[in-house]
Design a protein around this motif. Structure first.
Motif, short mmCIF file in Angstrom:
data_model
loop_
_atom_site.label_atom_id
_atom_site.label_comp_id
_atom_site.label_asym_id
_atom_site.label_seq_id
_atom_site.Cartn_x
_atom_site.Cartn_y
_atom_site.Cartn_z
N PRO A 38 0.79 -1.16 0.07
CA PRO A 38 -0.02 0.22 -0.05
C PRO A 38 0.82 1.21 0.01
N ILE A 39 0.02 2.33 -0.37
CA ILE A 39 0.76 3.85 -0.30
C ILE A 39 0.06 4.35 0.92
N LEU A 40 1.14 4.86 1.90
CA LEU A 40 0.47 5.62 3.13
C LEU A 40 1.20 6.77 3.28
N ALA A 52 -4.20 6.60 1.34
CA ALA A 52 -4.08 5.29 2.32
C ALA A 52 -4.89 4.58 1.13
N SER A 53 -3.88 4.16 -0.10
CA SER A 53 -4.41 3.16 -0.96
C SER A 53 -3.64 2.08 -1.45
N GLY A 54 -4.12 1.40 -2.56
CA GLY A 54 -3.13 0.23 -2.95
C GLY A 54 -3.19 -1.00 -2.11
N PHE A 55 -3.96 -1.39 -1.60
CA PHE A 55 -4.28 -2.43 -0.72
C PHE A 55 -4.38 -3.73 -1.49
N PRO A 64 -8.47 -0.86 10.31
CA PRO A 64 -8.26 -0.67 11.58
C PRO A 64 -6.74 0.13 11.64
N ALA A 65 -5.97 -0.56 11.24
CA ALA A 65 -4.41 -0.08 11.45
C ALA A 65 -4.37 0.88 10.43
N THR A 66 -4.58 1.05 9.40
CA THR A 66 -4.54 2.32 8.58
C THR A 66 -4.90 3.34 8.88
N THR A 81 3.06 4.55 15.46
CA THR A 81 2.72 3.34 15.84
C THR A 81 3.54 2.32 15.21
N ILE A 82 3.71 2.43 14.11
CA ILE A 82 4.98 1.69 13.23
C ILE A 82 5.25 2.73 11.99
N ASP A 83 6.71 2.58 11.61
CA ASP A 83 7.13 3.40 10.87
C ASP A 83 6.66 3.28 9.27
#
Length: 103
Positions: A38-40, A52-55, A64-66, A81-83
């Protein structure tokens, strides 16, 4: 699909007359990035644009995480929360790393 159609018919009884064919009622976007990841994050050149796409069909699972990560990105200026740096759109400027665990 049955659950969705039942709920839809309760809300919009006129659908009963529409003659919906269950087997033909599915549609969805399947967005795939070159590296299947994905792209975030904030876009570096588009003010106010957060991606927030490309899943690739896994968006509901990762929602939820996204949502948490994008909320951090917007509210705190950076997801913590994460890098998410390896998932930013800027990764396409260099050599792509392919995801090897794509089913």
């Amino acid at each position: 699909l049955d659950t969705v159609l039942e709920a839809g018919l309760r809300r919009f009884p006129i659908l009963e007359r529409a003659g919906l064919a269950e087997k033909l009622c599915w549609a969805g976007a399947y967005e795939i990035t070159p590296d299947h990841m994905p792209i975030l994050g904030k876009h570096p050149e588009l003010e106010g644009y957060v991606d927030a796409s490309g899943f690739s069909g896994h968006g509901i699972m990762h929602a939820p995480a996204t949502g948490l990560l994008i909320a951090e990105e917007i509210l705190d200026g950076r997801a913590h929360t994460i890098d998410i740096d390896p998932l930013r759109i800027t990764r396409f400027r260099g050599v792509l790393r392919r995801e090897l665990n794509v089913i």
